[in-house]
Enzyme design. Structure first.
Site, PDB file in Angstrom:
ATOM      1  N   THR A   1      -0.770  85.650  -5.549  1.00 37.77           N
ATOM      2  CA  THR A   1      -0.272  84.991  -6.731  1.00 37.77           C
ATOM      3  C   THR A   1       0.711  85.996  -7.620  1.00 37.77           C
ATOM      4  O   THR A   1       1.418  85.536  -8.670  1.00 37.77           O
ATOM      5  CB  THR A   1      -1.054  84.368  -7.747  1.00 37.77           C
TER       6      THR A   1
ATOM      7  N   LYS B   1       4.839  82.155   6.536  1.00 38.02           N
ATOM      8  CA  LYS B   1       3.555  82.067   6.258  1.00 38.02           C
ATOM      9  C   LYS B   1       3.206  80.453   6.026  1.00 38.02           C
ATOM     10  O   LYS B   1       3.719  79.993   5.100  1.00 38.02           O
ATOM     11  CB  LYS B   1       3.295  82.835   5.083  1.00 38.02           C
TER      12      LYS B   1
HETATM   13  P1  FAD Z   1       5.562  98.074  -9.684  1.00 39.81           P
HETATM   14  O1  FAD Z   1       6.004  97.881  -8.408  1.00 39.81           O
HETATM   15  O2  FAD Z   1       4.698  99.000 -10.020  1.00 39.81           O
HETATM   16  O3  FAD Z   1       7.127  98.635 -10.022  1.00 39.81           O
HETATM   17  C1  FAD Z   1       7.317  99.450 -11.507  1.00 39.81           C
HETATM   18  C2  FAD Z   1       8.691  99.948 -11.860  1.00 39.81           C
HETATM   19  O4  FAD Z   1       9.029 100.518 -12.696  1.00 39.81           O
HETATM   20  C3  FAD Z   1       9.105 100.917 -10.652  1.00 39.81           C
HETATM   21  O5  FAD Z   1      10.352 100.700 -10.165  1.00 39.81           O
HETATM   22  C4  FAD Z   1       8.852 102.512 -11.474  1.00 39.81           C
HETATM   23  O6  FAD Z   1       9.905 103.103 -10.944  1.00 39.81           O
HETATM   24  C5  FAD Z   1       9.172 101.575 -12.868  1.00 39.81           C
HETATM   25  N1  FAD Z   1       8.924 102.658 -14.093  1.00 39.81           N
HETATM   26  C6  FAD Z   1       7.652 102.805 -14.395  1.00 39.81           C
HETATM   27  N2  FAD Z   1       7.635 103.418 -15.422  1.00 39.81           N
HETATM   28  C7  FAD Z   1       9.110 103.716 -15.644  1.00 39.81           C
HETATM   29  C8  FAD Z   1       9.873 104.655 -16.625  1.00 39.81           C
HETATM   30  N3  FAD Z   1       9.031 105.483 -17.536  1.00 39.81           N
HETATM   31  N4  FAD Z   1      10.862 104.770 -16.688  1.00 39.81           N
HETATM   32  C9  FAD Z   1      11.766 103.991 -15.653  1.00 39.81           C
HETATM   33  N5  FAD Z   1      11.278 103.313 -14.699  1.00 39.81           N
HETATM   34  C10 FAD Z   1       9.841 103.232 -14.809  1.00 39.81           C
HETATM   35  N6  FAD Z   1       1.776  89.767  -4.865  1.00 39.81           N
HETATM   36  C11 FAD Z   1       1.849  88.833  -4.065  1.00 39.81           C
HETATM   37  O7  FAD Z   1       2.645  88.000  -4.367  1.00 39.81           O
HETATM   38  N7  FAD Z   1       1.556  88.850  -2.689  1.00 39.81           N
HETATM   39  C12 FAD Z   1       0.565  89.947  -2.238  1.00 39.81           C
HETATM   40  O8  FAD Z   1       0.256  89.869  -1.224  1.00 39.81           O
HETATM   41  C13 FAD Z   1       0.407  90.940  -3.298  1.00 39.81           C
HETATM   42  N8  FAD Z   1      -0.418  91.702  -3.218  1.00 39.81           N
HETATM   43  C14 FAD Z   1      -0.902  92.814  -3.818  1.00 39.81           C
HETATM   44  C15 FAD Z   1      -1.913  93.846  -3.441  1.00 39.81           C
HETATM   45  C16 FAD Z   1      -2.273  94.695  -4.370  1.00 39.81           C
HETATM   46  C17 FAD Z   1      -3.142  95.802  -3.822  1.00 39.81           C
HETATM   47  C18 FAD Z   1      -1.704  94.888  -5.751  1.00 39.81           C
HETATM   48  C19 FAD Z   1      -2.103  95.956  -6.875  1.00 39.81           C
HETATM   49  C20 FAD Z   1      -0.742  93.892  -5.972  1.00 39.81           C
HETATM   50  C21 FAD Z   1      -0.206  92.736  -5.051  1.00 39.81           C
HETATM   51  N9  FAD Z   1       0.737  91.773  -5.348  1.00 39.81           N
HETATM   52  C22 FAD Z   1       0.866  90.985  -4.648  1.00 39.81           C
HETATM   53  C23 FAD Z   1       1.256  92.202  -6.469  1.00 39.81           C
HETATM   54  C24 FAD Z   1       2.653  92.558  -6.542  1.00 39.81           C
HETATM   55  O9  FAD Z   1       2.467  93.840  -5.618  1.00 39.81           O
HETATM   56  C25 FAD Z   1       3.476  92.663  -7.746  1.00 39.81           C
HETATM   57  O10 FAD Z   1       3.245  91.669  -8.247  1.00 39.81           O
HETATM   58  C26 FAD Z   1       4.851  93.051  -7.457  1.00 39.81           C
HETATM   59  O11 FAD Z   1       4.958  94.326  -6.570  1.00 39.81           O
HETATM   60  C27 FAD Z   1       5.665  93.411  -8.669  1.00 39.81           C
HETATM   61  O12 FAD Z   1       5.247  94.870  -8.828  1.00 39.81           O
HETATM   62  P2  FAD Z   1       5.961  95.237 -10.389  1.00 39.81           P
HETATM   63  O13 FAD Z   1       7.311  95.380 -10.154  1.00 39.81           O
HETATM   64  O14 FAD Z   1       5.536  94.456 -11.503  1.00 39.81           O
HETATM   65  O15 FAD Z   1       5.339  96.781 -10.539  1.00 39.81           O
END
Ligand code: FAD
Length: 512
Positions: free
Chosen positions: A357, A75
């Protein structure tokens, strides 16, 4: 002493945190990651920011080790379409502005540039994007290091402090799996189970989490990577969430994973952000499919309307594909580190995907966690400093994104009209007013680290077209010959590189 780290959540945030801590702290700490196989990850987050390279370097993954396995592509920029008017586009590249006689090319362009497209005249990467080039030659050399036969040194770039010129697009699920295998191979303990409850000690800190089948998991430091639900930081510890809804009203998204014929269509080396009536659509080109999503404000479109709009945009390739509807929590925790719990990822904060971000915040959170790691025991000062840095970084990005909507010329629907009358973030009025007299520089943008440099603010200011900054008056008195030489050199080099570099499709097909 802090020696046992428990990470709850196995999305991008959980596995990036586990592998980074393992790579930096090695066997000095034990790392356990518990993830549910019932609660899905958010399933998006596939475009990154150029600092991401530092993450892969730290965890010791070379591009050839992970990119083909994650259908990843390069990118070089974000292409903004229709933010000014229908049919208009410009690039926001990963490229600092060249300087001629003390002024940036953007400043010279404002006063003496004739063309319509400042991004084409001031940035080399725009030409590579138009030609869908890879930033690397087939032998792996980066374009910045290449010179035509018979020339010495990489043109004028050697005198410029360059920004690393690319980030990545990748399949988020494949990358999380790749990092999981890397982490577990190096000693991270993985527990697949549901966390049912969080137990606090008499101080109100976390003593352990209770799992369905693996009993209690005790730790000295807990990392909340549970996504928007903030299971530890918000639900158990009650930390308040500071909403950014007033400044950034997009609160929903609908996403599709659309197959693409890379041989026929090629692979664009940029993310596209296309302005729509009630938000914008991202198009993220991976090797073999496109990630697409409509980010919108629920005050201006219903989920059904948004899905229809996205399907129309994606065309026949999206027929029969399942859409992923996502509610977004926009804002940040008042503090991302509370007691012995640090939130990283969506549980810490999120500002909608414009400018990609989310993963940048994850990386920044982990890097700062290592810098502030309480090796000798929990420490209020370390925690306070960490929280200040994290909050300032996110608040700065909030201001930058607010500016995208406020500064866009587009004002043809209630959504875009509202973007022009919304209250400015605190303190922004003065900074914004100064953009009328001089282009953004280190003195008049958000004063704390937030990832974006003056050239990014300048790209948006000149590209969005809603504000009309005046050239610096002093340029009337200065001789533009040096700047003209620099413009000509940039154009010559851009044409040479666009002709010599392989296309992204050729480059990655050779590696798959
Ligand atoms: P999640 O992916 O939600 O993971 C949560 C984890 O917690 C999962 O493994 C789940 O199983 C676990 N969990 C939850 N509850 C429990 C429980 N009770 N017990 C055990 N495990 C549990 N970021 C970018 O840098 N570029 C992008 O282009 C971009 N696009 C995006 C578009 C959208 C619409 C959104 C919403 C976000 C975007 N992001 C982007 C942000 C990015 O998707 C997230 O920062 C990244 O995926 C990290 O997500 P996470 O791991 O914090 O949460």
């Amino acid at each position: 002493m802090v020696r046992r780290v428990v990470i709850v959540g196995g999305g991008t945030a959980g596995w990036m945190t586990a592998t980074y801590l393992q790579a930096t702290l090695r066997d000095k700490v034990s790392i356990t990651l518990v993830e549910s196989d019932r609660v899905p990850t958010v399933g998006v987050g596939e475009a990154t920011f150029s600092t991401i390279r530092g993450f892969f370097q730290t965890v010791g993954l070379a591009e050839q080790d992970w990119m083909p396995a994650c259908n990843a592509t390069y990118k070089l920029a974000i292409r903004f379409e229709n933010w000014r008017e229908p049919g208009h586009h410009f690039y926001h590249p990963f490229e600092r502005l060249r300087v001629a006689d003390g002024f940036t090319l953007a400043e010279w362009w404002q006063r003496y540039g004739g063309g319509e497209r400042f991004d084409q005249e001031c940035f080399l990467i725009s030409a590579l994007c138009d030609a869908k080039r890879s930033p690397r030659f087939l032998d792996g050399r980066l374009f910045e290091d290449a010179v035509p036969d018979g020339e010495e040194g990489p043109a004028t770039l050697s005198e410029q402090v360059t920004q690393f010129p690319y980030a990545y697009h990748f399949d988020a699920a494949l990358l999380a799996g790749h990092l999981m295998r890397l982490g577990t191979g190096r000693g991270v303990t993985r527990v697949v189970d549901d966390v049912l409850a969080t137990r606090l000690d008499e101080r109100g800190w976390i003593s352990h989490v209770v799992t369905r089948e693996h009993g209690d998991l005790h730790g000295d430091l807990f990392i909340d990577c549970t996504g928007f639900r903030g299971m530890l930081i918000n639900q158990a510890l009650g930390e308040p969430f500071v909403s950014y809804a007033r400044e950034l009203p997009n609160d929903r998204a609908v996403a599709l994973r659309v197959p693409s014929d890379v041989e026929r269509e090629g692979i664009r080396p940029y993310t596209t952000a296309t302005a729509m009536d009630a938000g914008w659509i991202w198009t993220i080109p991976l090797y073999g499919r496109l990630g697409m999503g409509y980010v919108y404000a629920s005050d201006h479109a219903s989920p059904e309307e948004a899905e229809r709009t996205l399907r129309d945009f994606a065309g026949p390739a999206a027929r029969d594909l399942e859409a992923n509807h996502i509610r977004m929590r926009i804002g940040r925790n008042r503090n991302s580190w509370v007691g012995n719990c640090v939130a990283i990822g969506l549980s810490s904060g999120f500002v909608e995907p414009l400018e990609s971000t989310g993963i940048f915040f994850i990386q920044h959170g982990i890097e700062q966690l290592v810098k502030h790691f309480p090796a000798g025991g929990h420490d209020d000062g370390l925690r306070r400093d960490y929280n200040r840095l994290i909050a300032r970084c996110m608040d700065g990005v909030r201001e930058f994104l607010f500016f995208h909507y406020y500064g866009a010329a587009r004002a043809d629907t209630p959504y875009w009209k509202a973007a022009k009358t919304r209250d400015l973030p605190d303190g922004f009025a003065e900074r914004l007013a100064s953009f009328e007299r001089r282009l953004p520089d280190t003195e008049n943008i958000w004063p704390h680290y937030h990832g974006f440099e003056p050239y990014s603010w300048t790209s948006m200011l000149l590209g969005l077209g809603g504000l009309t900054p005046a050239p610096r008056p002093v340029l009337d008195l200065l001789e533009p010959a040096g700047a003209r030489r620099e413009f000509a050199e940039l154009r010559r080099r851009a044409e040479w590189l666009a002709a010599e570099l392989p296309s992204q499709y050729e480059y990655f097909t050779a590696r798959h």
